[in-house]
Scaffold this motif. Structure first.
Motif, PDB file in Angstrom:
ATOM      1  N   MET A   1       0.810  -1.206   0.000  1.00 33.36           N
ATOM      2  CA  MET A   1       0.000   0.000   0.000  1.00 33.36           C
ATOM      3  C   MET A   1       0.848   1.263   0.000  1.00 33.36           C
ATOM      4  O   MET A   1       0.374   2.346   0.253  1.00 33.36           O
ATOM      5  N   SER A   2       2.105   1.153  -0.240  1.00 31.81           N
ATOM      6  CA  SER A   2       2.952   2.346  -0.195  1.00 31.81           C
ATOM      7  C   SER A   2       2.796   3.173  -1.452  1.00 31.81           C
ATOM      8  O   SER A   2       2.377   2.701  -2.483  1.00 31.81           O
ATOM      9  N   SER A   3       3.143   4.452  -1.342  1.00 31.70           N
ATOM     10  CA  SER A   3       3.047   5.377  -2.454  1.00 31.70           C
ATOM     11  C   SER A   3       4.266   6.274  -2.438  1.00 31.70           C
ATOM     12  O   SER A   3       4.768   6.610  -1.371  1.00 31.70           O
ATOM     13  N   PRO A   4       4.781   6.700  -3.591  1.00 30.12           N
ATOM     14  CA  PRO A   4       5.985   7.510  -3.609  1.00 30.12           C
ATOM     15  C   PRO A   4       5.768   8.952  -3.168  1.00 30.12           C
ATOM     16  O   PRO A   4       6.712   9.697  -3.001  1.00 30.12           O
ATOM     17  N   SER A   5       4.521   9.363  -2.946  1.00 28.54           N
ATOM     18  CA  SER A   5       4.256  10.772  -2.667  1.00 28.54           C
ATOM     19  C   SER A   5       4.758  11.202  -1.291  1.00 28.54           C
ATOM     20  O   SER A   5       5.184  12.329  -1.111  1.00 28.54           O
ATOM     21  N   THR A   6       4.685  10.325  -0.290  1.00 28.97           N
ATOM     22  CA  THR A   6       5.129  10.653   1.059  1.00 28.97           C
ATOM     23  C   THR A   6       5.748   9.413   1.677  1.00 28.97           C
ATOM     24  O   THR A   6       5.501   8.303   1.232  1.00 28.97           O
ATOM     25  N   PRO A   7       6.543   9.576   2.735  1.00 31.12           N
ATOM     26  CA  PRO A   7       7.159   8.412   3.372  1.00 31.12           C
ATOM     27  C   PRO A   7       6.156   7.380   3.859  1.00 31.12           C
ATOM     28  O   PRO A   7       6.474   6.204   3.941  1.00 31.12           O
ATOM     29  N   VAL A   8       4.953   7.796   4.245  1.00 27.90           N
ATOM     30  CA  VAL A   8       3.968   6.839   4.739  1.00 27.90           C
ATOM     31  C   VAL A   8       2.868   6.595   3.712  1.00 27.90           C
ATOM     32  O   VAL A   8       1.836   6.019   4.018  1.00 27.90           O
ATOM     33  N   GLY A   9       3.096   7.042   2.493  1.00 28.57           N
ATOM     34  CA  GLY A   9       2.261   6.673   1.361  1.00 28.57           C
ATOM     35  C   GLY A   9       0.782   6.928   1.489  1.00 28.57           C
ATOM     36  O   GLY A   9       0.335   8.035   1.781  1.00 28.57           O
ATOM     37  N   ASP A  10       0.023   5.861   1.258  1.00 30.55           N
ATOM     38  CA  ASP A  10      -1.428   5.987   1.217  1.00 30.55           C
ATOM     39  C   ASP A  10      -2.013   6.447   2.544  1.00 30.55           C
ATOM     40  O   ASP A  10      -3.055   7.112   2.574  1.00 30.55           O
ATOM     41  N   LEU A  11      -1.379   6.093   3.643  1.00 34.43           N
ATOM     42  CA  LEU A  11      -1.871   6.526   4.948  1.00 34.43           C
ATOM     43  C   LEU A  11      -1.885   8.046   5.043  1.00 34.43           C
ATOM     44  O   LEU A  11      -2.844   8.647   5.539  1.00 34.43           O
ATOM     45  N   ALA A  12      -0.826   8.673   4.582  1.00 41.54           N
ATOM     46  CA  ALA A  12      -0.763  10.134   4.604  1.00 41.54           C
ATOM     47  C   ALA A  12      -1.850  10.740   3.730  1.00 41.54           C
ATOM     48  O   ALA A  12      -2.474  11.748   4.092  1.00 41.54           O
ATOM     49  N   PHE A  13      -2.104  10.126   2.569  1.00 41.35           N
ATOM     50  CA  PHE A  13      -3.176  10.604   1.697  1.00 41.35           C
ATOM     51  C   PHE A  13      -4.519  10.548   2.419  1.00 41.35           C
ATOM     52  O   PHE A  13      -5.317  11.496   2.374  1.00 41.35           O
ATOM     53  N   VAL A  14      -4.787   9.447   3.099  1.00 39.30           N
ATOM     54  CA  VAL A  14      -6.070   9.290   3.798  1.00 39.30           C
ATOM     55  C   VAL A  14      -6.211  10.319   4.909  1.00 39.30           C
ATOM     56  O   VAL A  14      -7.249  10.990   5.032  1.00 39.30           O
ATOM     57  N   VAL A  15      -5.176  10.481   5.722  1.00 37.76           N
ATOM     58  CA  VAL A  15      -5.248  11.434   6.835  1.00 37.76           C
ATOM     59  C   VAL A  15      -5.411  12.859   6.312  1.00 37.76           C
ATOM     60  O   VAL A  15      -6.200  13.649   6.846  1.00 37.76           O
ATOM     61  N   ARG A  16      -4.674  13.205   5.273  1.00 35.20           N
ATOM     62  CA  ARG A  16      -4.778  14.552   4.700  1.00 35.20           C
ATOM     63  C   ARG A  16      -6.176  14.779   4.122  1.00 35.20           C
ATOM     64  O   ARG A  16      -6.749  15.863   4.276  1.00 35.20           O
ATOM     65  N   THR A  17      -6.738  13.767   3.500  1.00 39.22           N
ATOM     66  CA  THR A  17      -8.092  13.880   2.950  1.00 39.22           C
ATOM     67  C   THR A  17      -9.121  14.024   4.060  1.00 39.22           C
ATOM     68  O   THR A  17     -10.058  14.826   3.955  1.00 39.22           O
ATOM     69  N   VAL A  18      -8.950  13.276   5.142  1.00 36.59           N
ATOM     70  CA  VAL A  18      -9.832  13.409   6.300  1.00 36.59           C
ATOM     71  C   VAL A  18      -9.767  14.827   6.857  1.00 36.59           C
ATOM     72  O   VAL A  18     -10.788  15.443   7.180  1.00 36.59           O
ATOM     73  N   ALA A  19      -8.556  15.355   6.964  1.00 35.82           N
ATOM     74  CA  ALA A  19      -8.381  16.710   7.487  1.00 35.82           C
ATOM     75  C   ALA A  19      -9.056  17.749   6.594  1.00 35.82           C
ATOM     76  O   ALA A  19      -9.768  18.644   7.070  1.00 35.82           O
ATOM     77  N   ARG A  20      -8.847  17.637   5.301  1.00 30.57           N
ATOM     78  CA  ARG A  20      -9.461  18.580   4.367  1.00 30.57           C
ATOM     79  C   ARG A  20     -10.978  18.494   4.415  1.00 30.57           C
ATOM     80  O   ARG A  20     -11.685  19.512   4.327  1.00 30.57           O
ATOM     81  N   THR A  21     -11.491  17.278   4.540  1.00 26.15           N
ATOM     82  CA  THR A  21     -12.939  17.083   4.601  1.00 26.15           C
ATOM     83  C   THR A  21     -13.521  17.740   5.845  1.00 26.15           C
ATOM     84  O   THR A  21     -14.586  18.356   5.794  1.00 26.15           O
ATOM     85  N   ALA A  22     -12.848  17.604   6.971  1.00 23.39           N
ATOM     86  CA  ALA A  22     -13.313  18.222   8.210  1.00 23.39           C
ATOM     87  C   ALA A  22     -13.365  19.737   8.077  1.00 23.39           C
ATOM     88  O   ALA A  22     -14.327  20.387   8.507  1.00 23.39           O
ATOM     89  N   VAL A  23     -12.339  20.317   7.460  1.00 20.30           N
ATOM     90  CA  VAL A  23     -12.291  21.770   7.284  1.00 20.30           C
ATOM     91  C   VAL A  23     -13.357  22.236   6.291  1.00 20.30           C
ATOM     92  O   VAL A  23     -14.097  23.198   6.551  1.00 20.30           O
ATOM     93  N   ASP A  24     -13.480  21.533   5.183  1.00 17.77           N
ATOM     94  CA  ASP A  24     -14.431  21.932   4.138  1.00 17.77           C
ATOM     95  C   ASP A  24     -15.885  21.787   4.568  1.00 17.77           C
ATOM     96  O   ASP A  24     -16.769  22.467   4.034  1.00 17.77           O
ATOM     97  N   ASN A  25     -16.160  20.892   5.502  1.00 16.98           N
ATOM     98  CA  ASN A  25     -17.536  20.626   5.929  1.00 16.98           C
ATOM     99  C   ASN A  25     -17.858  21.204   7.302  1.00 16.98           C
ATOM    100  O   ASN A  25     -18.801  20.751   7.952  1.00 16.98           O
ATOM    101  N   GLU A  26     -17.098  22.200   7.711  1.00 15.08           N
ATOM    102  CA  GLU A  26     -17.318  22.797   9.033  1.00 15.08           C
ATOM    103  C   GLU A  26     -18.776  23.207   9.240  1.00 15.08           C
ATOM    104  O   GLU A  26     -19.408  22.847  10.237  1.00 15.08           O
TER     105      GLU A  26
END
Length: 218
Positions: A1-26
Motif C-alpha cells: 500500500m505504499s506510495s511515492p508521494s510521502t514516506p507513509v504513502g497511502d496513509l498520509a493521503f487518507v489522513v490529509r483527505t480526512v483533514a481537508r474534509t473536516a475543514v471543508d464541511n465545518e
C-alpha cells in the motif's frame, strides 16, 4: 500500500483527505449537530484539522505509527469539546496497532480502524447502537474485514475504499431513527430522533471523499 508521494504513502493521503474534509464541511457538520446538540462539532473538528494541515510537514514521518501519534497529539490538544479526546484517542490507538510496521497492508488498515473504534468505546463509554460515530466506523471496519477474509488477494485499495464509503454512508443514514444514548445529543432525549448522528455522517463523508479521490491522488 505504499506510495511515492510521502514516506507513509497511502496513509498520509487518507489522513490529509480526512483533514481537508473536516475543514471543508465545518458548516455542514455544525448545522447537523445543531439539530439536537450544541452545534459546535463542525467548528471543533475543523479547528483541529486546520492545525494538522498547517503543520503537515512536521507531522509526516517515515514511521506510520509515529505519524499517527503526532496527529493524535495535535487533535487531542486543539479540538475542543468531547471531539478532541475521542478523535485523538482514535488516532493514538491506531498508531499502536501498527507500531512495528514500516509499510502497511490492507489487514493493517482493519487493525488500525478496529483499534480506533475500541479506543473510542473506552474513552466515550459508548458502543454500537448508542448513536455515535461508532455506528458508522464499526460497520465500515466489519465490512472491510469480511471482504479481506473472503478474497484478500483480489481486493485492491480502490475497491476497499469504495466499500468503506458505501458501508459508512448506509450505516450513518441508519442512525436517523435512533435515539442518542451517549454524547451531548443524548441530553435531548427524543429530540435526537429523526436526524442522523453528526459523527457518523462525518465518517461517511470522509470515507466518500477518500474513495472519490483515490485514483487521482498525488
Amino acid at each position: 500500500m505504499s506510495s511515492p508521494s510521502t514516506p507513509v504513502g497511502d496513509l498520509a493521503f487518507v489522513v490529509r483527505t480526512v483533514a481537508r474534509t473536516a475543514v471543508d464541511n465545518e458548516k455542514a457538520f455544525g448545522d447537523l449537530d445543531a439539530v439536537a446538540g450544541d452545534g459546535d462539532f463542525g467548528y471543533s473538528l475543523a479547528r483541529g484539522f486546520e492545525i494538522v494541515l498547517s503543520d503537515w510537514d512536521t507531522l509526516v514521518s517515515d514511521s506510520p505509527a509515529e505519524f499517527l501519534k503526532r496527529v493524535a497529539l495535535v487533535i487531542s490538544k486543539r479540538v475542543g469539546g468531547t471531539s478532541g479526546p475521542l478523535w485523538g484517542t482514535a488516532f493514538l490507538r491506531a498508531s499502536t496497532a501498527v507500531k512495528d510496521r514500516q509499510e502497511l497492508k490492507a489487514e493493517d488498515v482493519v487493525a488500525m480502524l478496529r483499534a480506533a473504534a475500541e479506543g473510542i468505546k473506552a474513552r466515550g463509554k459508548s458502543d454500537l447502537g448508542d448513536k455515535t460515530l461508532l455506528d458508522a466506523l464499526i460497520p465500515m471496519t466489519d465490512a472491510l474485514e469480511q471482504r479481506l477474509t473472503e478474497d484478500g488477494a483480489g481486493a485492491g485499495p480502490a475497491e476497499l475504499a469504495r466499500l468503506a464509503a458505501t458501508t459508512a454512508r448506509t450505516a450513518a443514514d441508519a442512525t436517523t431513527p435512533m435515539q442518542a444514548r451517549r454524547g451531548r445529543q443524548s441530553y435531548t432525549g427524543e429530540r435526537s430522533i429523526g436526524s442522523p448522528d453528526p459523527g457518523a455522517v462525518a465518517i461517511a463523508v470522509m470515507a466518500e471523499r477518500v474513495a472519490a479521490e483515490w485514483d487521482a491522488r498525488d
